[in-house]
Design a protein around this motif. Structure first.
Motif, PDB file in Angstrom:
ATOM      1  N   GLU A  16      -6.445  -5.090   6.062  1.00 51.48           N
ATOM      2  CA  GLU A  16      -4.989  -5.028   5.853  1.00 51.48           C
ATOM      3  C   GLU A  16      -5.018  -5.409   4.273  1.00 51.48           C
ATOM      4  O   GLU A  16      -5.483  -6.273   3.856  1.00 51.48           O
ATOM      5  CB  GLU A  16      -4.260  -6.130   6.482  1.00 51.48           C
ATOM      6  CG  GLU A  16      -4.226  -5.989   8.096  1.00 51.48           C
ATOM      7  CD  GLU A  16      -3.561  -7.022   9.083  1.00 51.48           C
ATOM      8  OE1 GLU A  16      -3.243  -6.847  10.039  1.00 51.48           O
ATOM      9  OE2 GLU A  16      -3.548  -8.035   8.148  1.00 51.48           O
ATOM     10  N   VAL A  17      -4.128  -4.347   3.731  1.00 54.13           N
ATOM     11  CA  VAL A  17      -4.000  -4.463   2.330  1.00 54.13           C
ATOM     12  C   VAL A  17      -2.582  -4.091   1.940  1.00 54.13           C
ATOM     13  O   VAL A  17      -1.935  -3.440   2.461  1.00 54.13           O
ATOM     14  CB  VAL A  17      -4.917  -3.191   1.568  1.00 54.13           C
ATOM     15  CG1 VAL A  17      -4.963  -3.508  -0.012  1.00 54.13           C
ATOM     16  CG2 VAL A  17      -6.040  -3.118   2.238  1.00 54.13           C
ATOM     17  N   LEU A  18      -2.130  -4.947   0.955  1.00 53.59           N
ATOM     18  CA  LEU A  18      -0.919  -4.985   0.375  1.00 53.59           C
ATOM     19  C   LEU A  18      -0.975  -4.758  -1.221  1.00 53.59           C
ATOM     20  O   LEU A  18      -1.542  -6.194  -1.874  1.00 53.59           O
ATOM     21  CB  LEU A  18       0.002  -5.934   0.550  1.00 53.59           C
ATOM     22  CG  LEU A  18       1.671  -5.946   0.309  1.00 53.59           C
ATOM     23  CD1 LEU A  18       2.255  -4.768   0.734  1.00 53.59           C
ATOM     24  CD2 LEU A  18       2.170  -7.204   0.953  1.00 53.59           C
ATOM     25  N   LEU A  19      -0.667  -3.781  -1.980  1.00 52.62           N
ATOM     26  CA  LEU A  19      -0.648  -3.608  -3.349  1.00 52.62           C
ATOM     27  C   LEU A  19       0.473  -3.313  -4.130  1.00 52.62           C
ATOM     28  O   LEU A  19       1.227  -2.320  -3.625  1.00 52.62           O
ATOM     29  CB  LEU A  19      -1.707  -2.476  -3.538  1.00 52.62           C
ATOM     30  CG  LEU A  19      -1.841  -2.067  -5.099  1.00 52.62           C
ATOM     31  CD1 LEU A  19      -2.528  -3.202  -5.888  1.00 52.62           C
ATOM     32  CD2 LEU A  19      -2.795  -0.584  -5.179  1.00 52.62           C
ATOM     33  N   VAL A  20       0.766  -4.031  -5.110  1.00 50.82           N
ATOM     34  CA  VAL A  20       2.000  -3.910  -5.894  1.00 50.82           C
ATOM     35  C   VAL A  20       1.371  -3.818  -7.511  1.00 50.82           C
ATOM     36  O   VAL A  20       0.514  -4.755  -7.871  1.00 50.82           O
ATOM     37  CB  VAL A  20       3.058  -4.958  -5.972  1.00 50.82           C
ATOM     38  CG1 VAL A  20       4.140  -4.687  -6.911  1.00 50.82           C
ATOM     39  CG2 VAL A  20       3.411  -4.909  -4.600  1.00 50.82           C
ATOM     40  N   GLY A  21       1.602  -2.375  -8.059  1.00 49.57           N
ATOM     41  CA  GLY A  21       1.117  -2.308  -9.464  1.00 49.57           C
ATOM     42  C   GLY A  21       2.659  -2.170 -10.501  1.00 49.57           C
ATOM     43  O   GLY A  21       3.453  -1.513 -10.237  1.00 49.57           O
ATOM     44  N   LEU A  22       2.519  -3.001 -11.510  1.00 41.87           N
ATOM     45  CA  LEU A  22       3.444  -3.150 -12.445  1.00 41.87           C
ATOM     46  C   LEU A  22       3.378  -2.071 -13.444  1.00 41.87           C
ATOM     47  O   LEU A  22       2.179  -2.042 -14.121  1.00 41.87           O
ATOM     48  CB  LEU A  22       3.679  -4.569 -13.213  1.00 41.87           C
ATOM     49  CG  LEU A  22       4.705  -4.701 -14.196  1.00 41.87           C
ATOM     50  CD1 LEU A  22       6.219  -4.647 -13.897  1.00 41.87           C
ATOM     51  CD2 LEU A  22       4.485  -5.910 -14.981  1.00 41.87           C
ATOM     52  N   ALA A  23       4.197  -1.023 -13.629  1.00 38.59           N
ATOM     53  CA  ALA A  23       4.110   0.163 -14.397  1.00 38.59           C
ATOM     54  C   ALA A  23       4.745  -0.049 -15.637  1.00 38.59           C
ATOM     55  O   ALA A  23       5.806  -1.045 -15.953  1.00 38.59           O
ATOM     56  CB  ALA A  23       4.746   1.247 -13.849  1.00 38.59           C
ATOM     57  N   GLU A  24       4.473   0.755 -16.839  1.00 38.30           N
ATOM     58  CA  GLU A  24       5.154   0.371 -17.905  1.00 38.30           C
ATOM     59  C   GLU A  24       6.425   0.773 -18.001  1.00 38.30           C
ATOM     60  O   GLU A  24       6.741   1.858 -17.219  1.00 38.30           O
ATOM     61  CB  GLU A  24       4.154   1.419 -18.964  1.00 38.30           C
ATOM     62  CG  GLU A  24       4.400   1.052 -20.621  1.00 38.30           C
ATOM     63  CD  GLU A  24       3.550   1.502 -21.570  1.00 38.30           C
ATOM     64  OE1 GLU A  24       3.147   1.182 -22.616  1.00 38.30           O
ATOM     65  OE2 GLU A  24       3.201   2.733 -21.275  1.00 38.30           O
ATOM     66  N   GLY A  25       7.343   0.081 -18.551  1.00 38.11           N
ATOM     67  CA  GLY A  25       8.779   0.539 -18.512  1.00 38.11           C
ATOM     68  C   GLY A  25       9.173  -0.412 -17.208  1.00 38.11           C
ATOM     69  O   GLY A  25      10.792  -0.222 -17.282  1.00 38.11           O
ATOM     70  N   GLY A  26       8.722  -1.340 -16.798  1.00 37.02           N
ATOM     71  CA  GLY A  26       9.525  -2.196 -15.987  1.00 37.02           C
ATOM     72  C   GLY A  26       9.431  -1.537 -14.293  1.00 37.02           C
ATOM     73  O   GLY A  26       9.872  -2.374 -13.621  1.00 37.02           O
ATOM     74  N   GLY A  27       9.174  -0.638 -14.083  1.00 34.91           N
ATOM     75  CA  GLY A  27       9.091   0.017 -12.781  1.00 34.91           C
ATOM     76  C   GLY A  27       7.662  -0.610 -11.900  1.00 34.91           C
ATOM     77  O   GLY A  27       6.852  -1.016 -12.515  1.00 34.91           O
ATOM     78  N   SER A  28       7.533  -0.089 -10.917  1.00 35.98           N
ATOM     79  CA  SER A  28       6.573  -0.674  -9.993  1.00 35.98           C
ATOM     80  C   SER A  28       6.057   0.454  -8.983  1.00 35.98           C
ATOM     81  O   SER A  28       7.122   1.431  -8.718  1.00 35.98           O
ATOM     82  CB  SER A  28       6.730  -1.914  -9.353  1.00 35.98           C
ATOM     83  OG  SER A  28       7.832  -1.739  -8.331  1.00 35.98           O
ATOM     84  N   VAL A  29       4.787   0.465  -8.609  1.00 38.03           N
ATOM     85  CA  VAL A  29       4.183   1.618  -7.582  1.00 38.03           C
ATOM     86  C   VAL A  29       3.430   0.604  -6.682  1.00 38.03           C
ATOM     87  O   VAL A  29       3.095  -0.664  -7.014  1.00 38.03           O
ATOM     88  CB  VAL A  29       3.400   2.634  -8.346  1.00 38.03           C
ATOM     89  CG1 VAL A  29       4.238   3.365  -9.133  1.00 38.03           C
ATOM     90  CG2 VAL A  29       2.016   1.985  -9.099  1.00 38.03           C
ATOM     91  N   GLY A  30       3.169   1.176  -5.473  1.00 38.70           N
ATOM     92  CA  GLY A  30       2.365   0.329  -4.433  1.00 38.70           C
ATOM     93  C   GLY A  30       1.923   1.158  -3.656  1.00 38.70           C
ATOM     94  O   GLY A  30       2.226   2.375  -3.331  1.00 38.70           O
ATOM     95  N   TRP A  31       1.300   0.328  -2.478  1.00 38.70           N
ATOM     96  CA  TRP A  31       0.732   0.878  -1.122  1.00 38.70           C
ATOM     97  C   TRP A  31       0.332  -0.140  -0.316  1.00 38.70           C
ATOM     98  O   TRP A  31      -0.056  -1.275  -0.746  1.00 38.70           O
ATOM     99  CB  TRP A  31      -0.519   1.760  -1.495  1.00 38.70           C
ATOM    100  CG  TRP A  31      -1.155   2.266  -0.461  1.00 38.70           C
ATOM    101  CD1 TRP A  31      -0.833   3.291   0.547  1.00 38.70           C
ATOM    102  CD2 TRP A  31      -2.388   1.791   0.414  1.00 38.70           C
ATOM    103  NE1 TRP A  31      -1.677   3.516   1.692  1.00 38.70           N
ATOM    104  CE2 TRP A  31      -2.519   2.402   1.625  1.00 38.70           C
ATOM    105  CE3 TRP A  31      -3.190   0.522   0.028  1.00 38.70           C
ATOM    106  CZ2 TRP A  31      -3.556   2.204   2.378  1.00 38.70           C
ATOM    107  CZ3 TRP A  31      -4.252   0.542   0.709  1.00 38.70           C
ATOM    108  CH2 TRP A  31      -4.408   1.115   1.911  1.00 38.70           C
ATOM    109  N   SER A  32       0.283   0.081   1.014  1.00 41.33           N
ATOM    110  CA  SER A  32       0.049  -1.056   1.835  1.00 41.33           C
ATOM    111  C   SER A  32      -0.618  -0.414   3.179  1.00 41.33           C
ATOM    112  O   SER A  32      -0.522   1.004   3.219  1.00 41.33           O
ATOM    113  CB  SER A  32       1.156  -2.064   2.295  1.00 41.33           C
ATOM    114  OG  SER A  32       1.804  -1.137   3.342  1.00 41.33           O
TER     115      SER A  32
END
Length: 265
Positions: A16-32
């Motif tokens: 079980e995985v939960l991932l949040v990535g902080l992108a340049e410019g203040g946005g975010s990407v992720g996956w779980s």
């Protein structure tokens, strides 16, 4: 009273995985690994390549470490400044009481400079706020850390998950003495890579000893002190009488006195 013993826990990765990535410019990407969470991510969802392998190094039937690798694909214009990664495990102790729980390892790393990968090597350490029992089954925390069946966004918010997890009296934490290593220099077509090696070390478990264990320990202490006390007293008594330190008058027992009078009569 409290006591302790050493035991290597039986730990298995639940995938079980939960991932949040902080992108340049203040946005975010992720996956779980949860379909409901991925639907909530919408356009921010990135489908990674994930590999996980557990090893039993000493071949004793208990897993010793986890090798985890995640490759997160990004758009050519996206840059990652920070990541938050949560992995869940099943954690079991059985030398004294049988303690079973679902726990997690939380990795957080960031940098002002966009990175290409983050590398971490650490231990999944046990944290106790109260001692465990000495016998029986304790499964009060054998519940999912992440409610993967929930359709609500707040149930996948890392702040809420960590806050609820920290209310437990027994938890695990990812301890990395050297800290995560942030690597820069990613080509636009390359994925962002998370590489983690998590060891399952032997733990010193604090527990509440039972009645008979306390009595046994107390009896051993009592007997050892009693024998020393008797030996010292015997030596003192022998010294006093042999050296006539104290005035002593022999006193015949009552039965001896009566027998002596009968002979005289």
């Amino acid at each position: 009273k409290r006591s302790s013993y050493a035991e290597q826990p039986s730990v298995r990765f639940l995938h079980e995985v939960l991932l949040v990535g902080l992108a340049e410019g203040g946005g975010s990407v992720g996956w779980s690994s949860f379909a409901a969470c991925n639907r909530l991510l919408g356009a921010r969802l990135r489908l990674p390549l994930v590999s996980a392998r557990e090893e039993d190094v000493n071949q004793d039937g208990v897993m010793d470490l986890l090798h985890f690798r995640l490759e997160l694909p990004l758009q050519s214009t996206e840059q990652i400044l920070g990541v938050q990664l949560m992995l869940t495990f099943t954690y079991q102790l059985q030398r004294m009481s049988t303690f079973v729980m679902q726990s997690m390892a939380f990795l957080q790393s960031s940098s002002p400079v966009p990175g290409s990968r983050v590398i971490v090597s650490g231990d999944l350490r046990l944290r106790q706020r109260q001692p465990l029992g000495h016998c029986g089954l304790d499964d009060r925390y054998n519940v999912s850390v992440i409610n993967g069946s929930s359709p609500f966004a707040q149930d996948y918010d890392l702040t809420n998950i960590v806050a609820a997890y920290q209310e437990r009296n027994v938890t695990t934490v990812l301890s990395a003495d050297a800290g995560p290593i942030w690597v820069v220099g990613r080509a636009p077509s390359d994925p962002f890579v998370i590489q983690a090696t998590i060891h399952y070390p032997v733990e010193l478990i604090v527990y509440q000893p039972g009645f008979w264990e306390m009595i046994k320990f107390a009896w051993i202490q009592y007997v050892s002190l009693l024998l020393i006390f008797f030996w010292i007293c015997e030596k003192i008594k022998t010294f006093l009488f042999q050296n006539q330190v104290l005035d002593a008058v022999p006193v015949l027992p009552v039965s001896s006195v009566l027998t002596h009078k009968e002979h005289q009569s």
